[in-house]
Design a protein around this motif. Structure first.
Motif, PDB file in Angstrom:
ATOM      1  N   ASP A 370      22.002  45.491  39.383  1.00 23.66           N
ATOM      2  CA  ASP A 370      23.276  44.881  39.777  1.00 23.66           C
ATOM      3  C   ASP A 370      23.375  44.647  41.281  1.00 23.66           C
ATOM      4  N   ILE A 372      20.716  43.538  43.372  1.00 25.57           N
ATOM      5  CA  ILE A 372      19.772  42.577  43.978  1.00 25.57           C
ATOM      6  C   ILE A 372      20.507  41.429  44.673  1.00 25.57           C
ATOM      7  N   LYS A 373      21.493  40.862  43.989  1.00 27.82           N
ATOM      8  CA  LYS A 373      22.196  39.694  44.552  1.00 27.82           C
ATOM      9  C   LYS A 373      23.001  40.066  45.811  1.00 27.82           C
ATOM     10  N   ASP A 374      23.354  41.341  45.940  1.00 32.44           N
ATOM     11  CA  ASP A 374      24.164  41.772  47.093  1.00 32.44           C
ATOM     12  C   ASP A 374      23.317  42.358  48.217  1.00 32.44           C
ATOM     13  N   HIS A 375      22.017  42.472  48.019  1.00 35.02           N
ATOM     14  CA  HIS A 375      21.179  43.168  49.010  1.00 35.02           C
ATOM     15  C   HIS A 375      21.275  42.492  50.384  1.00 35.02           C
ATOM     16  N   LYS A 379      17.331  38.784  48.447  1.00 33.91           N
ATOM     17  CA  LYS A 379      16.795  39.064  47.106  1.00 33.91           C
ATOM     18  C   LYS A 379      15.293  39.279  47.135  1.00 33.91           C
ATOM     19  N   SER A 383      13.327  42.652  45.700  1.00 29.40           N
ATOM     20  CA  SER A 383      12.549  42.433  44.484  1.00 29.40           C
ATOM     21  C   SER A 383      11.092  42.832  44.685  1.00 29.40           C
TER      22      SER A 383
ATOM     23  N   THR B  98      25.692  36.341  54.587  1.00 33.39           N
ATOM     24  CA  THR B  98      26.158  35.970  53.231  1.00 33.39           C
ATOM     25  C   THR B  98      27.140  37.007  52.685  1.00 33.39           C
ATOM     26  N   SER B 101      31.058  33.716  49.866  1.00 29.71           N
ATOM     27  CA  SER B 101      30.600  32.359  49.591  1.00 29.71           C
ATOM     28  C   SER B 101      31.732  31.402  49.911  1.00 29.71           C
ATOM     29  N   ASP B 173      17.161  31.286  51.982  1.00 29.91           N
ATOM     30  CA  ASP B 173      18.484  30.885  51.473  1.00 29.91           C
ATOM     31  C   ASP B 173      19.110  29.822  52.366  1.00 29.91           C
ATOM     32  N   ASP B 303      33.835  35.439  46.160  1.00 34.17           N
ATOM     33  CA  ASP B 303      32.787  36.467  46.200  1.00 34.17           C
ATOM     34  C   ASP B 303      32.764  37.229  47.523  1.00 34.17           C
ATOM     35  N   LYS B 305      32.274  40.085  49.704  1.00 38.41           N
ATOM     36  CA  LYS B 305      31.557  41.340  49.461  1.00 38.41           C
ATOM     37  C   LYS B 305      32.177  42.480  50.269  1.00 38.41           C
TER      38      LYS B 305
END
Ligand code: HEM
Ligand code: HEM
Ligand SMILES: [Fe+2]
Ligand SMILES: [Fe+2]
Ligand SMILES: [Fe+2]
Ligand SMILES: [Fe+2]
Lengths: 441, 441
Positions: A370, A372-375, A379, A383, B98, B101, B173, B303, B305
């Motif tokens: 959950d 990975i997208k917030d790292h 990503k 990964s 990031t 968004s 990204d 989103d 964070k």
């Protein structure tokens, strides 16, 4: 005058406890009977009600018809500070706590102005105050705040108290002090002269304002000094911080200090009662300390006692440590390592290959799916650790992660690798589940 | 414009690192030669000197002959905030981290006003900024404060830098973001239009003040926005507290926050870089956070964070723990138990009988000779413990001593009783000599 037995036994022998002559120890005391509709008035200490509540109300009304002269106002305020110091620097810090020694002239001065505050004799006041320190917050504490704020302020004087209840204390030093004994024996004379006659003499002989002296420098000044010093028993056990110990009620607050001539750092005071200071920082308000210091410069006071800074810092540190340990308990540090399943290296790798985002760091397997997208590092980088022993990568190989990252990681634990990095596991456990006992030993 | 390679390669392919076309990797870079009297001018980045120092000086002189109209002043300040937000909410929190968004219109707005701040393209700025986070305080940090406050503020732009030195980061990204790529390719046009032409158009078409727009809303506004945002690299690594981690330089300070539109809680930010907030308390100044929040309400941002409060508290707690542990080391906790001689019970008693004031508490023998006269509970009581096992007396039997008394007692240790109370000894050792390692594991 605030004694539960209003007229102290004037002939008490030096070592014998003060007991009301009218009190017969064989007869049950009124406090042993419950308060009812028919006997409540017997529970009330009417003399104290008159002195602490009745007379000041009279004073307030009388003030309405008594013009206040500027000189009288200045004198009333000055005498307020002098009689207040009699209590704080004299009764409290000199006699109750022997936090310094005083030469005879200073002792006589403090015994005199202290009597002018009308709060009982040094002997009676100090005995109760020592019991308050020794039995703080218990039933033997004469003004325990656990019985309510009003009780600790003056309820304990307005209602009759069973003298047997109050904790016994050693006052042999006071019984050896001729100033204390003389003041105790001549207390009524002292209080009438220093409380009322002397302030009137100043205004009357000084500028002819007998009535103003009586009302303002006498009655109302007594009322304010009493209420201010009563705050040490109420406000100082109720309002503020507890930087040294939070097991009992004493607290530090600048408002209490302002009201009580500096007796507001009461958490410190209960921890270090024989320190002549109540405020230890130069910028805190403690005019009682300043006065004692000036008397020392004048040769009137000596042997000012002070706890070592090392001891004070230790106390503060332990209290902070206690707070931190309490806070630590309320936070989520992840599943304790000993409750995690043991996983084989092969098992870990095959699960990671089957699509579960598992990362092994320091012998512990973490599920980062959950996250990975917030790292924050992207990503791709996180990964790259999946299915590997990412200990080195995570700890500086690629990026030396912050404390925050380590903490977060531990909330993602799902297993412990068989045989993996025991030292690391042990270190982590020690950091998070520290079991430090602060029971008194 | 603050790029060390002033004209970014306008045709860079999405994934290729930005390199100055004129830079030949085979030729040694000027920074590899030491600065000498004859080559120093080759080390200076003259284009940046002109843009960051020269033009603003011209602007200051020109302002002397340019009357400032109220409308122009208001617009210059408003545009200062807009272009500042372009950097803080756009370049920094949106693209570099990031942390939220944004929908296309907001992205275009932020890319446009961000260009108007004249600090390089999003792509170049974010790449350097990611390197700054990943390699904070090391040689690979493009604006490491370890090289001096001036260097971190703008020295790193005024002197030429070796592009090989800056740490590499993943910006895949950004290379996939059409707004970022477009702005990077058309950067010179963007900067001239948004930095100078647009602010002049507003004042010129709006109220005919072309020259005022040029000087105030253009040149001087750029100068102030640059200096303000440069403070994030200098001031925020130099002034303030470190509530989360003190291993690196980032610091929290309200002054930095006021100067930088809320980027002043920089210790928090380096610890939790992908949190859209920099200030976590409602009463702290973080207009960048407020703007993002408003954009969210308008449907322009989503989103957002946020690190969990649990993780934030854990970080704060560990830092406090670290400070406490450091403080603990500096204090005197008495001679460690393992360095004390072992004493037999008979030995203890005979020494005590021979006049040495020894008191045994919890299996440890203490010499209280110098303390008897200072004992807050009086000479008689403390003397009653001499030559006895006073463990129970000291711990509530007569009086339940405070932490302070326990601490003081341990500074008076002189021996350990053979066979006495091991558990107590162990508990005390654990409390005082806690050995908690905060090495990163
Ligand atoms: C194992 C491979 C990993 C690599 C190579 C990696 C790399 C990085 C890098 C380069 C950064 C710096 C980004 C920046 O501050 O701009 C970073 C930050 C961060 N990473 Fe990772 N990461 C990995 C795994 C993880 C995992 C498993 C976690 C789970 C907790 C994690 C949590 C974080 C956090 C919280 C940050 C923010 C900065 C910090 O607190 O240090 N990372 N990571
Ligand atoms: C062993 C027999 C002892 C007895 C019966 C005893 C009794 C007492 C009593 C009754 C008090 C309360 C006084 C007050 O707060 O007004 C007191 C306070 C105190 N005693 Fe003792 N004491 C003993 C030994 C010691 C020793 C060996 C020390 C050495 C550190 C010590 C240090 C203190 C301190 C620092 C206080 C101030 C209040 C506190 O911190 O709890 N006492 N003691
Ligand atoms: Fe108290
Ligand atoms: Fe006291
Ligand atoms: Fe930074
Ligand atoms: Fe940042």
């Amino acid at each position: 005058m605030a004694s539960p037995s209003p007229v102290p036994a004037s002939m008490a022998k030096p070592s014998e406890p003060v007991r009301n002559k009218r009190h017969d120890p064989k007869k049950p005391h009124i406090t042993e009977e419950p308060i009812t509709r028919s006997n409540w008035y017997k529970h009330v200490n009417w003399l104290n009600v008159t002195l602490i509540v009745g007379v000041p109300i009279y004073g307030l009304f009388a003030a309405y018809w008594t013009p206040l002269q500027l000189k009288t106002a200045v004198w009333a305020i000055a005498y307020y500070f002098m009689t207040g110091l009699g209590i704080t620097a004299g009764y409290h810090r000199l006699w109750a706590h022997t936090s310094y020694s005083a030469r005879l002239p200073l002792k006589i001065f403090l015994a005199a102005v202290g009597a002018g505050a009308v709060e009982g004799s040094i002997r009676w006041w100090s005995r109760d105050h020592r019991a308050h320190h020794r039995y703080t917050d218990t039933d033997k504490d004469p003004y325990s705040v656990r019985k309510g704020l009003i009780y600790s302020h003056f309820g304990w004087m307005i209602m009759k108290q069973n003298p047997k209840r109050i904790g016994r204390t050693d006052i042999s030093d006071l019984n050896d002090d001729p100033v204390v004994v003389w003041q105790h024996r001549n207390y009524i004379k002292c209080v009438i002269f220093m409380g009322m006659i002397f302030p009137c003499l100043v205004t009357g002989l000084g500028w002819g304002d007998w009535k103003g002296g009586f009302i303002y420098a006498g009655i109302l000044r007594i009322f304010f000094v009493q209420q201010a010093t009563f705050c040490v028993n109420s406000l100082a056990h109720w309002l503020g911080d507890q930087p040294f110990d939070d097991r009992n009620s004493p607290r530090d607050h600048v408002i209490t200090a302002l009201v009580t001539l500096g007796e507001g750092y009461h958490n410190f005071h209960h921890e270090f009662p024989s320190d002549y200071r109540n405020a230890i920082e130069w910028h805190q308000y403690d005019p009682t300390k300043w006065s004692i210091w000036i008397w020392k410069q004048l040769g009137l006071a000596y042997d000012l006692k002070q706890f070592k800074q090392n001891e004070i810092e230790k106390g503060r540190l332990q209290q902070l440590q206690k707070k931190l340990d309490q806070k630590r308990q309320t936070l989520d540090w992840g599943i304790p390592l000993e409750q995690l399943p043991i996983v084989d290296w092969e098992e870990y790798q095959s699960e990671a290959k089957n699509g579960r985002a598992l990362v092994a760091v320091a012998g512990v397997v973490h599920d980062v799916t959950d996250f990975i997208k917030d790292h924050p590092g992207g990503k791709a980088l996180i990964s790259s650790g999946i299915g590997k022993d990412a200990t080195a990568i995570f700890n500086g190989g690629v990026y030396n992660h912050s404390n925050a990252a380590h903490n977060l990681l531990s909330t993602m634990r799902v297993g412990v690798l068989r045989g993996g990095c025991e030292v690391e596991i042990w270190k982590r456990a020690q950091r998070e589940n520290k079991d430090i006992s602060f029971v008194s030993d």
